[in-house]
Scaffold this motif. Structure first.
Motif, PDB file in Angstrom:
ATOM      1  N   ASP A 455     101.917 -50.964 -47.532  1.00  0.00           N
ATOM      2  CA  ASP A 455     103.373 -50.835 -47.640  1.00  0.00           C
ATOM      3  C   ASP A 455     103.808 -49.427 -48.031  1.00  0.00           C
ATOM      4  OD1 ASP A 455     102.371 -50.959 -50.165  1.00  0.00           O
ATOM      5  OD2 ASP A 455     103.575 -52.658 -50.829  1.00  0.00           O
ATOM      6  N   GLY A 456     103.099 -48.422 -47.550  1.00  0.00           N
ATOM      7  CA  GLY A 456     103.503 -47.045 -47.823  1.00  0.00           C
ATOM      8  C   GLY A 456     102.457 -46.280 -48.612  1.00  0.00           C
ATOM      9  N   ALA A 457     102.585 -44.970 -48.628  1.00  0.00           N
ATOM     10  CA  ALA A 457     101.609 -44.110 -49.283  1.00  0.00           C
ATOM     11  C   ALA A 457     101.708 -44.207 -50.807  1.00  0.00           C
ATOM     12  CB  ALA A 457     101.814 -42.662 -48.837  1.00  0.00           C
ATOM     13  N   VAL A 458     100.591 -43.955 -51.458  1.00  0.00           N
ATOM     14  CA  VAL A 458     100.531 -43.908 -52.930  1.00  0.00           C
ATOM     15  C   VAL A 458     100.012 -42.535 -53.360  1.00  0.00           C
ATOM     16  CG1 VAL A 458     100.153 -46.385 -53.195  1.00  0.00           C
ATOM     17  CG2 VAL A 458      98.182 -44.862 -52.954  1.00  0.00           C
ATOM     18  N   SER A 459     100.321 -42.165 -54.594  1.00  0.00           N
ATOM     19  CA  SER A 459      99.871 -40.882 -55.132  1.00  0.00           C
ATOM     20  C   SER A 459      98.402 -40.956 -55.504  1.00  0.00           C
ATOM     21  CB  SER A 459     100.686 -40.500 -56.372  1.00  0.00           C
ATOM     22  OG  SER A 459     102.050 -40.351 -56.039  1.00  0.00           O
ATOM     23  N   LEU A 460      97.677 -39.870 -55.237  1.00  0.00           N
ATOM     24  CA  LEU A 460      96.261 -39.775 -55.568  1.00  0.00           C
ATOM     25  C   LEU A 460      96.064 -38.746 -56.678  1.00  0.00           C
ATOM     26  CD1 LEU A 460      94.686 -39.664 -51.987  1.00  0.00           C
ATOM     27  CD2 LEU A 460      95.347 -41.672 -53.338  1.00  0.00           C
ATOM     28  N   ALA A 461      95.006 -38.921 -57.442  1.00  0.00           N
ATOM     29  CA  ALA A 461      94.636 -37.949 -58.476  1.00  0.00           C
ATOM     30  C   ALA A 461      93.115 -37.829 -58.482  1.00  0.00           C
ATOM     31  CB  ALA A 461      95.140 -38.385 -59.840  1.00  0.00           C
ATOM     32  N   ARG A 462      92.642 -36.606 -58.735  1.00  0.00           N
ATOM     33  CA  ARG A 462      91.201 -36.347 -58.821  1.00  0.00           C
ATOM     34  C   ARG A 462      90.932 -35.504 -60.054  1.00  0.00           C
ATOM     35  NH1 ARG A 462      93.003 -35.369 -53.783  1.00  0.00           N
ATOM     36  NH2 ARG A 462      92.190 -36.611 -52.027  1.00  0.00           N
ATOM     37  N   ASP A 463      90.013 -35.945 -60.890  1.00  0.00           N
ATOM     38  CA  ASP A 463      89.630 -35.208 -62.102  1.00  0.00           C
ATOM     39  C   ASP A 463      90.841 -34.756 -62.909  1.00  0.00           C
ATOM     40  OD1 ASP A 463      86.931 -35.512 -61.674  1.00  0.00           O
ATOM     41  OD2 ASP A 463      86.717 -33.651 -60.550  1.00  0.00           O
ATOM     42  N   GLY A 464      91.817 -35.664 -63.030  1.00  0.00           N
ATOM     43  CA  GLY A 464      92.988 -35.389 -63.843  1.00  0.00           C
ATOM     44  C   GLY A 464      94.063 -34.565 -63.182  1.00  0.00           C
ATOM     45  N   GLU A 465      93.844 -34.142 -61.911  1.00  0.00           N
ATOM     46  CA  GLU A 465      94.816 -33.323 -61.197  1.00  0.00           C
ATOM     47  C   GLU A 465      95.513 -34.175 -60.138  1.00  0.00           C
ATOM     48  OE1 GLU A 465      95.369 -30.128 -61.914  1.00  0.00           O
ATOM     49  OE2 GLU A 465      93.755 -29.969 -63.406  1.00  0.00           O
ATOM     50  N   GLY A 467      97.297 -35.140 -56.782  1.00  0.00           N
ATOM     51  CA  GLY A 467      97.106 -34.624 -55.435  1.00  0.00           C
ATOM     52  C   GLY A 467      98.149 -35.144 -54.480  1.00  0.00           C
ATOM     53  N   GLU A 468      97.709 -35.341 -53.234  1.00  0.00           N
ATOM     54  CA  GLU A 468      98.620 -35.743 -52.177  1.00  0.00           C
ATOM     55  C   GLU A 468      98.879 -37.254 -52.222  1.00  0.00           C
ATOM     56  OE1 GLU A 468      94.531 -36.546 -50.580  1.00  0.00           O
ATOM     57  OE2 GLU A 468      95.479 -35.151 -51.980  1.00  0.00           O
ATOM     58  N   GLU A 469      99.738 -37.712 -51.318  1.00  0.00           N
ATOM     59  CA  GLU A 469      99.943 -39.139 -51.128  1.00  0.00           C
ATOM     60  C   GLU A 469      99.211 -39.570 -49.862  1.00  0.00           C
ATOM     61  OE1 GLU A 469     104.088 -40.079 -51.095  1.00  0.00           O
ATOM     62  OE2 GLU A 469     104.264 -39.936 -53.283  1.00  0.00           O
ATOM     63  N   ALA A 470      98.765 -40.824 -49.843  1.00  0.00           N
ATOM     64  CA  ALA A 470      98.008 -41.314 -48.683  1.00  0.00           C
ATOM     65  C   ALA A 470      98.192 -42.817 -48.555  1.00  0.00           C
ATOM     66  CB  ALA A 470      96.530 -40.965 -48.828  1.00  0.00           C
ATOM     67  N   ASP A 471      98.066 -43.296 -47.333  1.00  0.00           N
ATOM     68  CA  ASP A 471      98.162 -44.738 -47.098  1.00  0.00           C
ATOM     69  C   ASP A 471      96.804 -45.332 -46.724  1.00  0.00           C
ATOM     70  OD1 ASP A 471      97.797 -43.792 -44.544  1.00  0.00           O
ATOM     71  OD2 ASP A 471      99.745 -44.455 -43.781  1.00  0.00           O
ATOM     72  N   ARG A 472      95.769 -44.521 -46.800  1.00  0.00           N
ATOM     73  CA  ARG A 472      94.408 -45.004 -46.566  1.00  0.00           C
ATOM     74  C   ARG A 472      93.453 -44.242 -47.482  1.00  0.00           C
ATOM     75  NH1 ARG A 472      92.585 -48.191 -42.654  1.00  0.00           N
ATOM     76  NH2 ARG A 472      90.325 -48.336 -42.341  1.00  0.00           N
ATOM     77  N   LEU A 473      92.567 -44.968 -48.134  1.00  0.00           N
ATOM     78  CA  LEU A 473      91.614 -44.351 -49.045  1.00  0.00           C
ATOM     79  C   LEU A 473      90.210 -44.505 -48.476  1.00  0.00           C
ATOM     80  CD1 LEU A 473      92.922 -45.769 -52.458  1.00  0.00           C
ATOM     81  CD2 LEU A 473      93.773 -43.827 -51.140  1.00  0.00           C
ATOM     82  N   SER A 474      89.546 -43.373 -48.312  1.00  0.00           N
ATOM     83  CA  SER A 474      88.171 -43.362 -47.825  1.00  0.00           C
ATOM     84  C   SER A 474      87.310 -42.679 -48.874  1.00  0.00           C
ATOM     85  CB  SER A 474      88.077 -42.620 -46.485  1.00  0.00           C
ATOM     86  OG  SER A 474      86.739 -42.570 -46.033  1.00  0.00           O
ATOM     87  N   LEU A 475      86.379 -43.406 -49.439  1.00  0.00           N
ATOM     88  CA  LEU A 475      85.562 -42.913 -50.539  1.00  0.00           C
ATOM     89  C   LEU A 475      84.087 -42.909 -50.158  1.00  0.00           C
ATOM     90  CD1 LEU A 475      87.537 -45.053 -53.006  1.00  0.00           C
ATOM     91  CD2 LEU A 475      87.083 -42.670 -53.546  1.00  0.00           C
ATOM     92  N   ARG A 476      83.392 -41.859 -50.598  1.00  0.00           N
ATOM     93  CA  ARG A 476      81.952 -41.790 -50.389  1.00  0.00           C
ATOM     94  C   ARG A 476      81.348 -40.920 -51.484  1.00  0.00           C
ATOM     95  NH1 ARG A 476      80.673 -36.781 -48.082  1.00  0.00           N
ATOM     96  NH2 ARG A 476      82.485 -35.649 -47.270  1.00  0.00           N
ATOM     97  N   VAL A 477      80.045 -41.011 -51.637  1.00  0.00           N
ATOM     98  CA  VAL A 477      79.348 -40.204 -52.629  1.00  0.00           C
ATOM     99  C   VAL A 477      78.209 -39.453 -51.950  1.00  0.00           C
ATOM    100  CG1 VAL A 477      77.812 -42.096 -53.334  1.00  0.00           C
ATOM    101  CG2 VAL A 477      78.247 -40.206 -54.897  1.00  0.00           C
TER     102      VAL A 477
END
Length: 492
Positions: A455-465, A467-477
């Protein structure tokens, strides 16, 4: 049990109390006469346990530090419960001390009610609380705690049942505390052990280029720069200015140096890690930020730790995680989690992390909108999303540290949106350490993870900073992608 049975039990305990108390008093022992009063006095006002905790906090061992912190925290709660609640339940008089040898008799007899023994409660709380983090430490402290409890009988201050009651209260609160804040689980030896990497020794810092932010850590960065120049005189130090392009400076520093050093906040450390991996050079992380989460999990608490590692050439390899192809070293989040952390950190020093986490969760779930999400074929309203690079401890929504930095896994924790009734159940689960059993809470440990925001983009944060907004999250290590200096004596 009826009143008659209860009176019979109390009479039996009272008789046994007096007999044991008298037997100890009649024991002719110079050792008891000389040692027991000293042991008892040492534990007055919990000074013995506070002194031991202070000594433990001086250790470089994170296990020992955690044991000290948990022991003192449990002791504080135990003292409050014992003196302000338990002693008011039954007005039991102190023992008659005519039979206690004068040399052994407590010089300052307490005036409070006899049951339960506050000294014993504090001893058990500290020993068992510390033992929750380290069994060997707890075993040694338990023996000392037993001596403190016995000293209260030997010096005439308490009946044996007073001591047993105090032990029960302290031990019970330690166990309850472990439910509220689970102890850190350290993997057994041989499982996901850190990889040891030998690098050239650089005792004077030759070949090291350090990029440092003098304003980080509320001005601590400037002190770190001075220490680096003093202890690694041949290292090149680049001071960041307010309007500098940090990524460009880090890229150039990594390109011309044999080692890239960084002193700044966790967001800056992550940018340095990206530059180090790009130019295939090791990273030296100096604790110059406010929280230094990555340095702390690495076992680096002081500049001297990094100097030792660089001088001796000891390093390890750690995982680097990615959210939508942008790196992070510690944690990432989406939606309301940054606000949850802000509220929790505001209150946790005053009311403790479990209560602060419950309060933060309650406020966020009441005020912040949810997002409709889909992963693994499931759809629901998401309230909070936490993502860790490697597994964090403890479980639940108060993650604090990692016992390993290279386990090849993402730590994904999701909290669904809740109605008023289910919200109360979630908060109750947070307070009792049972969140993992709540069906609105999800934990996933995996090398990759995908989530779609419907239902729309959400705000992202990395290491306390943020970031951008996105409507899809792709995670890997990326397993063991970064070489980083680590002191040889560092431990979890």
């Amino acid at each position: 049990m009826n009143k008659t049975d209860w009176r019979r039990v109390t009479r039996t305990v009272s008789t046994l109390d007096r007999e044991v108390f008298s037997a100890v008093a009649r024991t002719d022992s110079p050792v008891l006469d000389s040692v027991m009063p000293k042991v008892s006095r040492a534990a007055d006002y919990s000074l013995l346990w506070m002194a031991i905790a202070a000594g433990m906090r001086l250790s470089r061992s994170r296990v020992t530090n955690r044991a000290a912190a948990r022991g003192i925290g449990t002791l504080a709660v135990s003292s409050l419960v014992t003196n302000q609640i338990a002693k008011r339940v039954r007005a039991r008089k102190r023992p008659l001390t005519e039979g206690v040898p004068l040399a052994r008799l407590a010089k300052r007899m307490p005036t409070s009610h006899s049951f339960p023994s506050g000294h014993s409660a504090s001893a058990a709380a500290f020993a068992i609380g510390a033992g929750m983090e380290s069994a060997p430490i707890g075993l040694g402290l338990a023996a000392l705690g037993g001596a403190v409890g016995f000293s209260r009988v030997a010096t005439g201050a308490h009946y044996p049942s007073d001591v047993i009651g105090g032990f029960a209260i302290g031990a019970g609160l330690a166990v309850l505390g472990a439910k509220l804040i689970p102890p850190v689980r350290v993997p057994p030896p041989g499982r996901s052990e850190p990889l040891q990497v030998e690098l050239p020794r650089r005792a004077d810092g030759a070949g090291l280029v350090v990029v440092a932010n003098p304003a980080s850590g509320s001005g601590r960065g400037g002190e770190v720069i001075d220490e680096i120049k003093q202890k690694l005189p041949k290292a090149e130090v680049v001071r960041l200015e307010k309007d500098d392009d940090v990524e460009e400076i880090l890229d150039k520093a990594a390109a011309r140096g044999d080692v890239l050093g960084i002193a700044g906040g966790d967001g800056t450390v992550c940018a340095a890690a990206v530059a180090a991996m790009k130019h295939d050079v090791p990273l030296a992380v100096f604790p110059g930020g406010t929280f230094n989460h990555f340095a702390g999990d690495l076992g680096v608490g002081e500049v001297d730790d990094v100097v030792d590692a660089v001088s001796q050439g000891t390093a390890t390899k750690v995982d680097v995680a990615y959210l939508n192809d942008k790196a992070f070293l510690n944690t990432a989040s989406a939606g309301s989690y940054p606000e949850f952390v802000r509220i929790r950190e505001k209150y946790e020093k005053r009311i403790g992390k479990p209560l602060a986490a419950a309060l933060a969760g309650f406020r966020v779930m009441r005020s912040d909108p949810t997002s409709r999400v889909r992963y693994d074929g499931k759809e629901f309203e998401m309230q909070l999303l936490f993502i860790g690079n490697s597994l964090y401890e403890p479980r639940g929504f108060a993650p604090s540290l990692r016992t390993r930095l290279a386990d090849g896994l993402l730590d994904v924790r999701i909290l669904q949106g809740a109605t008023a009734f289910s919200l109360a159940k979630v908060v109750g689960s947070l307070l009792t350490g049972q969140l993992s059993r709540n069906k609105r809470y999800h934990e996933i440990d995996a090398p990759e993870f995908e989530m779609e925001i419907l239902d729309g983009a959400v705000s992202l944060a990395r290491d306390g900073e943020l970031g951008e907004e996105a409507d899809r999250l792709s995670l890997r290590v990326d397993y063991r992608a970064l070489t980083v200096y680590r002191p040889p004596y560092a431990e979890i």
